[in-house]
Design a protein around this motif. Sequence first.
Motif, PDB file in Angstrom:
ATOM      1  N   ILE A   1       0.841  -1.199   0.000  1.00  0.00           N
ATOM      2  CA  ILE A   1       0.000   0.000   0.000  1.00  0.00           C
ATOM      3  C   ILE A   1       0.872   1.243   0.000  1.00  0.00           C
ATOM      4  CG2 ILE A   1      -1.593   1.362   1.425  1.00  0.00           C
ATOM      5  CD1 ILE A   1      -2.869  -1.320   2.270  1.00  0.00           C
ATOM      6  N   ALA A   2       1.917   1.261   0.837  1.00  0.00           N
ATOM      7  CA  ALA A   2       2.818   2.413   0.890  1.00  0.00           C
ATOM      8  C   ALA A   2       3.495   2.638  -0.458  1.00  0.00           C
ATOM      9  CB  ALA A   2       3.864   2.214   1.979  1.00  0.00           C
ATOM     10  N   ALA A   3       3.890   1.562  -1.112  1.00  0.00           N
ATOM     11  CA  ALA A   3       4.512   1.689  -2.427  1.00  0.00           C
ATOM     12  C   ALA A   3       3.516   2.233  -3.443  1.00  0.00           C
ATOM     13  CB  ALA A   3       5.057   0.338  -2.881  1.00  0.00           C
ATOM     14  N   GLY A   4       2.263   1.782  -3.344  1.00  0.00           N
ATOM     15  CA  GLY A   4       1.238   2.272  -4.253  1.00  0.00           C
ATOM     16  C   GLY A   4       0.910   3.730  -4.038  1.00  0.00           C
ATOM     17  N   VAL A   5       0.874   4.154  -2.771  1.00  0.00           N
ATOM     18  CA  VAL A   5       0.638   5.564  -2.467  1.00  0.00           C
ATOM     19  C   VAL A   5       1.787   6.411  -3.006  1.00  0.00           C
ATOM     20  CG1 VAL A   5       0.440   7.254  -0.603  1.00  0.00           C
ATOM     21  CG2 VAL A   5      -0.818   5.096  -0.460  1.00  0.00           C
ATOM     22  N   GLY A   6       3.011   5.930  -2.812  1.00  0.00           N
ATOM     23  CA  GLY A   6       4.168   6.582  -3.396  1.00  0.00           C
ATOM     24  C   GLY A   6       4.749   7.736  -2.613  1.00  0.00           C
ATOM     25  N   TYR A   7       4.190   8.049  -1.447  1.00  0.00           N
ATOM     26  CA  TYR A   7       4.752   9.099  -0.610  1.00  0.00           C
ATOM     27  C   TYR A   7       5.932   8.549   0.190  1.00  0.00           C
ATOM     28  CZ  TYR A   7       0.329  11.602  -1.503  1.00  0.00           C
ATOM     29  OH  TYR A   7      -0.747  12.218  -2.084  1.00  0.00           O
ATOM     30  N   SER A   8       6.663   9.446   0.842  1.00  0.00           N
ATOM     31  CA  SER A   8       7.822   8.977   1.596  1.00  0.00           C
ATOM     32  C   SER A   8       7.402   8.054   2.730  1.00  0.00           C
ATOM     33  CB  SER A   8       8.637  10.152   2.137  1.00  0.00           C
ATOM     34  OG  SER A   8       7.847  10.994   2.944  1.00  0.00           O
ATOM     35  N   GLU A   9       6.234   8.305   3.346  1.00  0.00           N
ATOM     36  CA  GLU A   9       5.702   7.381   4.347  1.00  0.00           C
ATOM     37  C   GLU A   9       4.189   7.353   4.324  1.00  0.00           C
ATOM     38  OE1 GLU A   9       9.775   7.777   6.255  1.00  0.00           O
ATOM     39  OE2 GLU A   9       8.327   9.339   5.717  1.00  0.00           O
ATOM     40  N   THR A  10       3.673   6.192   4.700  1.00  0.00           N
ATOM     41  CA  THR A  10       2.247   6.017   4.979  1.00  0.00           C
ATOM     42  C   THR A  10       2.131   5.456   6.383  1.00  0.00           C
ATOM     43  OG1 THR A  10       1.646   5.678   2.660  1.00  0.00           O
ATOM     44  CG2 THR A  10       0.136   4.798   4.318  1.00  0.00           C
ATOM     45  N   ALA A  11       1.229   6.034   7.188  1.00  0.00           N
ATOM     46  CA  ALA A  11       1.008   5.593   8.566  1.00  0.00           C
ATOM     47  C   ALA A  11      -0.178   4.643   8.620  1.00  0.00           C
ATOM     48  CB  ALA A  11       0.756   6.793   9.470  1.00  0.00           C
ATOM     49  N   PHE A  12      -0.027   3.594   9.410  1.00  0.00           N
ATOM     50  CA  PHE A  12      -1.069   2.584   9.564  1.00  0.00           C
ATOM     51  C   PHE A  12      -1.417   2.438  11.041  1.00  0.00           C
ATOM     52  CE2 PHE A  12       1.233   1.631   5.716  1.00  0.00           C
ATOM     53  CZ  PHE A  12       0.285   1.184   4.818  1.00  0.00           C
ATOM     54  N   ILE A  13      -2.676   2.652  11.390  1.00  0.00           N
ATOM     55  CA  ILE A  13      -3.135   2.383  12.746  1.00  0.00           C
ATOM     56  C   ILE A  13      -3.561   0.919  12.799  1.00  0.00           C
ATOM     57  CG2 ILE A  13      -4.862   2.898  14.495  1.00  0.00           C
ATOM     58  CD1 ILE A  13      -4.876   5.744  13.618  1.00  0.00           C
TER      59      ILE A  13
END
Length: 295
Positions: A37-49
């Motif tokens: 998911i983080a790779a798909g979003v493509g931002y430097s980070e994705t946060a997951f709760i």
Amino acid sequence: MTEIQRYAAFTADPRGGNPAGIVLDARGLSDPEMLAIAAGVGYSETAFIVSPEPPPPPPRHLGGPSKAAGYDNPGGPSTYRVRYFSPEIEVPFCGHATIATAVALGPGEHVFTTNAGDVPITVDEHGRATLTSVPASVDDLEAGDLSALLKALHYTDFDLDESLPPKVAYAGAHHPVIALGTRAKLAALDYDVDALKQLMTANGWTTIQLIFRATDDTFDVRNPFPVGGVYEDPATGAAAAALGAYLRELWVVPDDAVLNLRQGDDMGRPSRITVTLTPGDDRVRVSGTAVPITG
């Protein structure tokens, strides 16, 4: 289907700041799924709760229709287990995604249980969040590592600010701090991606904190992040906290200083970060706003 929100942190303009992905309910997602998911979003980070261990009570509804895997502490803040993924790796702590996620949750007091430790955050009614880092520390940068680092960054000893010696600072993640003698040298960032990535991986460094001291309390900063699959971060809250610890350790600023960091300007994504030091507290506070990215 996993709901992904997108916020820009350390800015009031979605065209500025550092974009972060946010998954308010990541219960049941595996590590490979979060990384994908983080790779798909493509931002430097994705946060997951994600669900705390042991399993929490039934989740709260926060910030409208989204569900977050938090739990109430009667008389205290809401607590969440949070993990952070870049497009290539998991990182122990990410400041800009923490600010963005807290703003997405809404005003109040929160505690994020991260891989680096517990991080309290407050959010006011205007969408301004303040995180308090884990206890910070500063260590020497070994001569061999410094030589390799300068070579990868295409710098020499003559490019450095002699009054601010290179160190490795920690406030949830490790960041070498390299102070440059001129703003022009900072603006001309151009590094060997493969060499820097290998060096950072070998040493467990998350980003490199490159700084130029503009005034007594204002610093221009840039942050290469090749280990995460990103050339540069336009705003880096974890490195900002580490920089506050570094400046305090060297007695460059007083122990009650309020510092202003300007980041992202050279990338066309201006970011503004406030760092606050508190006497007798080895933690560092980092503040900024965050806004949704739409369209």
